[in-house]
Design an enzyme around this catalytic site. Structure first.
Site, PDB file in Angstrom:
ATOM      1  N   TYR A 110       0.819  -1.217   0.000  1.00  0.00           N
ATOM      2  CA  TYR A 110       0.000   0.000   0.000  1.00  0.00           C
ATOM      3  C   TYR A 110       0.853   1.267   0.000  1.00  0.00           C
ATOM      4  O   TYR A 110       0.518   2.250   0.652  1.00  0.00           O
ATOM      5  CB  TYR A 110      -0.934   0.027   1.220  1.00  0.00           C
ATOM      6  CG  TYR A 110      -1.848  -1.162   1.338  1.00  0.00           C
ATOM      7  CD1 TYR A 110      -2.704  -1.534   0.302  1.00  0.00           C
ATOM      8  CD2 TYR A 110      -1.877  -1.926   2.512  1.00  0.00           C
ATOM      9  CE1 TYR A 110      -3.552  -2.619   0.410  1.00  0.00           C
ATOM     10  CE2 TYR A 110      -2.721  -3.025   2.635  1.00  0.00           C
ATOM     11  CZ  TYR A 110      -3.554  -3.360   1.579  1.00  0.00           C
ATOM     12  OH  TYR A 110      -4.396  -4.436   1.699  1.00  0.00           O
ATOM     13  N   TYR A 144     -14.490  -4.668   1.962  1.00  0.00           N
ATOM     14  CA  TYR A 144     -13.105  -5.078   1.728  1.00  0.00           C
ATOM     15  C   TYR A 144     -12.970  -6.525   2.180  1.00  0.00           C
ATOM     16  O   TYR A 144     -13.262  -6.854   3.334  1.00  0.00           O
ATOM     17  CB  TYR A 144     -12.106  -4.205   2.504  1.00  0.00           C
ATOM     18  CG  TYR A 144     -10.681  -4.653   2.321  1.00  0.00           C
ATOM     19  CD1 TYR A 144      -9.909  -4.190   1.264  1.00  0.00           C
ATOM     20  CD2 TYR A 144     -10.114  -5.582   3.188  1.00  0.00           C
ATOM     21  CE1 TYR A 144      -8.605  -4.636   1.078  1.00  0.00           C
ATOM     22  CE2 TYR A 144      -8.811  -6.024   3.018  1.00  0.00           C
ATOM     23  CZ  TYR A 144      -8.068  -5.550   1.965  1.00  0.00           C
ATOM     24  OH  TYR A 144      -6.775  -5.995   1.779  1.00  0.00           O
ATOM     25  N   ASP A 182     -17.418 -12.997   6.441  1.00  0.00           N
ATOM     26  CA  ASP A 182     -15.967 -12.796   6.449  1.00  0.00           C
ATOM     27  C   ASP A 182     -15.617 -12.192   7.802  1.00  0.00           C
ATOM     28  O   ASP A 182     -15.704 -10.981   8.009  1.00  0.00           O
ATOM     29  CB  ASP A 182     -15.579 -11.861   5.303  1.00  0.00           C
ATOM     30  CG  ASP A 182     -14.101 -11.485   5.319  1.00  0.00           C
ATOM     31  OD1 ASP A 182     -13.380 -11.910   6.246  1.00  0.00           O
ATOM     32  OD2 ASP A 182     -13.667 -10.746   4.412  1.00  0.00           O
ATOM     33  N   LYS A 189      -6.293 -13.765  10.575  1.00  0.00           N
ATOM     34  CA  LYS A 189      -5.688 -12.798  11.480  1.00  0.00           C
ATOM     35  C   LYS A 189      -5.481 -13.343  12.889  1.00  0.00           C
ATOM     36  O   LYS A 189      -4.490 -13.985  13.174  1.00  0.00           O
ATOM     37  CB  LYS A 189      -6.513 -11.504  11.505  1.00  0.00           C
ATOM     38  CG  LYS A 189      -6.432 -10.691  10.208  1.00  0.00           C
ATOM     39  CD  LYS A 189      -7.060  -9.331  10.371  1.00  0.00           C
ATOM     40  CE  LYS A 189      -7.071  -8.522   9.079  1.00  0.00           C
ATOM     41  NZ  LYS A 189      -5.762  -8.137   8.589  1.00  0.00           N
TER      42      LYS A 189
END
Length: 398
Positions: free
Chosen positions: A6, A133, A223, A250
């Site tokens: 990014y 996202y 998600d 995560k």
């Protein structure tokens, strides 16, 4: 040379070099920083936790990895059994992968093939949320809705197989009325949309989505890569509304190893189970079910259970609401809080330029993006440490 994420490499500022980390702290050569973002929301137990470190060392003394193609091992078997008993409803079938984005790809592939295996080739569309996202691999980008991350897809023209809707029940009902015969799934980040701006919405939207998915035979995918393991104040949002497919990553390993899992309910799994080879799920990440990752994930779940983490998270939210109460500034659009997440959305992203260095100089690592200053702290943070993080955020405005 490292190609950083990014970042425009030509103009990026030099990243802070970390020499050590322990608890909630990151150490540079000259600073001790509270990590207010938990290394992209994953390090829920903090750094250098002795139980998690020992789990990896013990497994490494045996072996670090074997493929799951034609082989299996005890750590992956134990983790699958643990998730089967720990997750709600009939979410029993674990397909492991090495990152959240890949786990989302697997979920979307499952949803499409679920109908193909029934001979239904018309359900090619996915319903998703605006500002969604779900990762940076290609199908995950397609179901996402953030031009700051996914503008490259403009090269392909208009999306033909994805419909985006806001988190409003009338829009949800209209989409199902219009497209239900073409939809294979509805994928959401439940309650909290992360990289799309820490946007928060009500559980009633998901409850209505569950009803409509049941009515029209559409699969519901949660998600929970970012929201799972307590971030919203719930263990999983799936505990409140049961999806057909759940994606975790995560914090699955406490942030110690890259690992993820796509968990399917019975009706999904049974559409792949049979004699016909072509009905099998033809997917297989090399490092799926990695033994080190499974070993540390098991210990991470134990810590979550034994450490009364939901109580800790509720206390984090309580302190955050107390400390952020009354924060006002002409540049602030909205202050949002949920569980162990707080976000200050400003009107212009330029207003946040310099905040990362400002926080660094005051002993906090922060990483604002676009118009959003936020914190998603490790759950082991003390009240004093949390107040310091929130104080630095407020100081920028006051």
């Amino acid at each position: 040379m490292i190609w950083y994420p990014y970042q425009q490499m030509k103009t990026m500022k030099t990243p802070y070099e970390i020499t050590d980390a322990q608890g909630v702290y990151l150490h540079t050569r000259d600073k001790k920083l509270i990590d207010s973002v938990s290394s992209w929301w994953s390090v829920i137990h903090g750094y250098k936790h002795p139980v998690l470190t020992e789990a990896i060392k013990t497994q490494a003394d045996r072996f670090s990895h074997v493929m799951l193609g034609g082989l299996t091992h005890e750590p992956v078997q134990k983790l699958a059994r643990k998730l089967e008993e720990w997750l709600p409803g009939d979410l029993d079938y674990c397909f492991f992968s090495d990152s959240g984005s890949v786990a989302v790809e697997v979920a979307l592939k499952m949803a499409l093939q679920y109908y193909v295996n029934q001979g239904d080739l018309e359900r090619t569309k996915v319903l998703s949320l605006t500002h969604a996202y779900h990762g940076d691999t290609f199908k995950a980008m397609e179901v996402g809705d953030d031009e700051d991350y996914h503008f490259i897809l403009e090269a392909y023209g208009e999306k033909k197989n994805v419909i985006h809707i806001p988190t409003q029940i009338p829009a949800l009902e209209e989409a199902f009325a219009r497209y239900h015969r073409e939809l294979n799934c509805f994928i959401v980040e439940p309650l909290l949309q992360g990289a799309g701006g820490m946007r928060m919405y009500d559980i009633s939207f998901l409850q209505r989505a569950r009803e409509l998915c049941d009515r029209y035979g559409v699969l519901l995918i949660f998600d929970e890569v970012a929201t799972g393991f307590g971030r919203t104040g719930n263990r999983f949002v799936a505990d409140l509304v049961l999806p057909d497919i759940l994606v975790l990553g995560k914090a699955l390993t406490g942030g110690y190893m890259g690992h993820a899992v796509t968990v399917a309910g019975h009706k999904v799994y049974e559409r792949f189970y049979g004699e016909e080879p072509q009905k099998a799920l033809m997917h297989g990440p090399t490092f799926m079910g990695n033994a080190l990752a499974c070993s540390v994930a098991l210990k991470s779940i134990e810590l979550f259970e034994e450490g009364e983490y939901l109580s800790r998270i509720h206390r984090i939210e309580e302190i955050t609401r107390r400390e952020m109460a009354g924060l006002e500034h002409p540049e602030i659009r909205q202050v949002r809080m949920m569980g162990a997440c707080v976000c200050v959305e400003v009107k212009e992203g330029a207003f946040l330029e310099g905040f990362q260095q400002f926080a660094y100089e005051r002993g906090v690592f922060s990483r604002p993006f676009l118009n959003y200053m936020y914190a998603m702290v490790p759950y082991i943070i003390t009240e004093e440490e949390l107040v310091k993080v929130l104080g630095v955020m407020k100081e920028w405005f006051l």
